[in-house]
Design a protein around this motif. Structure first.
Motif, mmCIF file in Angstrom:
data_model
loop_
_atom_site.group_PDB
_atom_site.id
_atom_site.type_symbol
_atom_site.label_atom_id
_atom_site.label_comp_id
_atom_site.label_asym_id
_atom_site.label_seq_id
_atom_site.Cartn_x
_atom_site.Cartn_y
_atom_site.Cartn_z
ATOM 1 N N PHE A 295 123.412 29.757 65.940
ATOM 2 C CA PHE A 295 123.476 31.069 66.578
ATOM 3 C C PHE A 295 122.081 31.547 66.994
ATOM 4 O O PHE A 295 121.917 32.140 68.069
ATOM 5 N N ALA A 296 121.082 31.286 66.139
ATOM 6 C CA ALA A 296 119.717 31.706 66.469
ATOM 7 C C ALA A 296 119.199 30.960 67.692
ATOM 8 O O ALA A 296 118.574 31.559 68.590
ATOM 9 N N VAL A 297 119.451 29.656 67.758
ATOM 10 C CA VAL A 297 118.981 28.863 68.896
ATOM 11 C C VAL A 297 119.723 29.248 70.171
ATOM 12 O O VAL A 297 119.123 29.334 71.258
ATOM 13 N N VAL A 298 121.022 29.509 70.063
ATOM 14 C CA VAL A 298 121.785 29.926 71.246
ATOM 15 C C VAL A 298 121.298 31.280 71.750
ATOM 16 O O VAL A 298 121.198 31.513 72.969
ATOM 17 N N ALA A 299 120.986 32.203 70.823
ATOM 18 C CA ALA A 299 120.455 33.502 71.236
ATOM 19 C C ALA A 299 119.112 33.347 71.948
ATOM 20 O O ALA A 299 118.861 33.986 72.980
ATOM 21 N N ASP A 300 118.252 32.484 71.417
ATOM 22 C CA ASP A 300 116.963 32.224 72.057
ATOM 23 C C ASP A 300 117.146 31.601 73.438
ATOM 24 O O ASP A 300 116.483 31.981 74.416
ATOM 25 N N LEU A 301 118.061 30.649 73.527
ATOM 26 C CA LEU A 301 118.315 29.987 74.810
ATOM 27 C C LEU A 301 118.851 30.961 75.843
ATOM 28 O O LEU A 301 118.388 31.001 76.999
ATOM 29 N N GLY A 302 119.829 31.772 75.453
ATOM 30 C CA GLY A 302 120.420 32.714 76.396
ATOM 31 C C GLY A 302 119.442 33.780 76.854
ATOM 32 O O GLY A 302 119.340 34.082 78.053
ATOM 33 N N PHE A 303 118.703 34.360 75.906
ATOM 34 C CA PHE A 303 117.765 35.418 76.270
ATOM 35 C C PHE A 303 116.631 34.872 77.129
ATOM 36 O O PHE A 303 116.231 35.514 78.125
ATOM 37 N N SER A 304 116.101 33.719 76.783
ATOM 38 C CA SER A 304 114.993 33.147 77.553
ATOM 39 C C SER A 304 115.433 32.816 78.973
ATOM 40 O O SER A 304 114.686 33.045 79.942
ATOM 41 N N GLY A 305 116.642 32.279 79.111
ATOM 42 C CA GLY A 305 117.132 31.967 80.447
ATOM 43 C C GLY A 305 117.328 33.211 81.291
ATOM 44 O O GLY A 305 116.952 33.243 82.479
ATOM 45 N N VAL A 306 117.905 34.259 80.696
ATOM 46 C CA VAL A 306 118.125 35.502 81.444
ATOM 47 C C VAL A 306 116.798 36.142 81.829
ATOM 48 O O VAL A 306 116.625 36.612 82.970
#
Length: 261
Positions: free
Chosen positions: A110-121
Motif C-alpha cells: 500500500f505504501a509503494v502504491v501510494a508513492d507510485l500514484g502520487f508521484s505519477g500524478v
C-alpha cells in the motif's frame, strides 16, 4: 533496474526485511532519498518565489496582480502545487524511513502504491504548471516593475520538478515490480492423513520378522490328566425351600375354656 538500496539479496518492495537496524548514512545516500530531497527544495523555491515576489501592482492600480500576465489563477495554481508537493515530500521521506520496519508485506505494498500514484500524478501536474507559467510569461508585457528573476526561477524549478517527480515515479514503479519475489515466506498447511494407508505418510515401519518357535517333543504316555470329583446328586439342595403352606387352620389351645356369663 538496479535496486535503490542494498538489501543483501532478500527484500520486499525495495526495502530490507523487518528486524534490522536503521542506518542513517546509508539512507541519505540512496538515490531515491536524494531525488526526493531535491523535489522538496524545488517545490519550496516555486511557492516561495510566488508568495514573496509573485504579486506586484502597477502605478495605475492599487491592487497587486500576478506577475504572469496578471493571471492570478496561474499564481494560485503554482502555489498550491508547490505547497502540496513540499508537504508530500516530507511525508514520503518519513514513510521511506518507516518502510523497512513494516513486517506486513501488504502494508508495504500500500505504501509503494501510494508513492507510485502520487508521484505519477504530481509529475503530470508539474508539467501543466510549467506549461501554464511559460505560456503566461510569454504574454506578459515588458514592465520594469516586474521581478523577472523570480518569474524565471519559478518557471525553471517547475521544469526541474517534472524531472525529479518523474524519477520518483520510476523508482516507485521499480519497487512495485520488485514486490516480494526474492522473499521465501514459509507457509504452514495442515497435512490431511490418508485413511487408506495403514501408517501416516511420515512413518516408515521397519521390517518385522516373527520368531518361529519349534514345539518340544510331546509324549502322551507321560501325561496324566487331572481327575475332578463330581458332587453326589442325592444331597438335598440347600437353596430349595419348601413351598409355603396356605389355608392352614388356626391353632387352638385344647385346655382353654371360655367363661360362662
Amino acid at each position: 533496474m538496479a535496486d535503490m538500496e542494498e538489501t543483501g539479496g532478500v527484500s520486499a518492495y525495495g526495502a530490507a526485511l523487518a528486524g534490522g537496524g536503521f542506518d542513517f548514512y546509508k539512507f541519505i545516500r540512496q538515490p531515491q532519498t536524494i531525488v526526493r530531497f531535491l523535489s522538496w527544495i524545488f517545490a519550496m523555491v516555486v511557492f516561495a518565489c510566488i508568495t514573496g515576489e509573485g504579486y506586484v501592482n502597477t502605478p495605475y492600480e492599487a491592487e497587486a496582480k500576478c506577475i504572469f500576465n496578471h493571471n492570478d489563477s496561474a499564481c494560485h495554481y503554482a502555489v498550491g502545487i508547490g505547497v502540496i508537493a513540499f508537504l508530500a515530500c516530507v511525508a514520503f521521506l518519513v514513510l521511506d524511513v518507516y518502510l523497512p520496519f513494516m513486517s506486513n508485506a501488504e502494508e508495504r505494498r500500500f505504501a509503494v502504491v501510494a508513492d507510485l500514484g502520487f508521484s505519477g500524478v504530481w509529475t503530470f501536474l508539474w508539467f501543466v504548471c510549467f506549461c501554464l507559467l511559460a505560456s503566461q510569461w510569454s504574454k506578459t508585457p515588458d514592465d520594469h516593475s516586474i521581478p523577472k528573476d523570480a518569474a524565471r526561477a519559478t518557471i525553471a524549478f517547475s521544469f526541474f520538478s517534472i524531472a525529479t517527480w518523474g524519477i520518483l515515479t520510476y523508482f516507485a514503479l521499480g519497487r512495485f515490480r520488485h514486490g516480494i519475489k526474492d522473499v521465501a515466506i514459509p507457509t504452514y498447511t495442515e497435512t490431511v492423513p490418508d485413511i487408506a494407508t495403514p501408517y501416516p505418510p511420515t512413518y516408515a515401519p521397519t521390517s518385522y520378522n516373527p520368531t518361529t518357535y519349534a514345539p518340544t517333543s510331546y509324549n502322551p504316555t507321560t501325561y496324566t490328566p487331572t481327575t475332578y470329583t463330581a458332587y453326589p446328586s442325592n444331597l438335598p439342595d440347600i437353596q430349595q425351600q419348601p413351598p409355603l403352606a396356605q389355608n392352614l387352620p388356626p391353632k387352638v389351645d385344647a385346655g382353654y375354656q371360655p367363661p360362662n356369663y
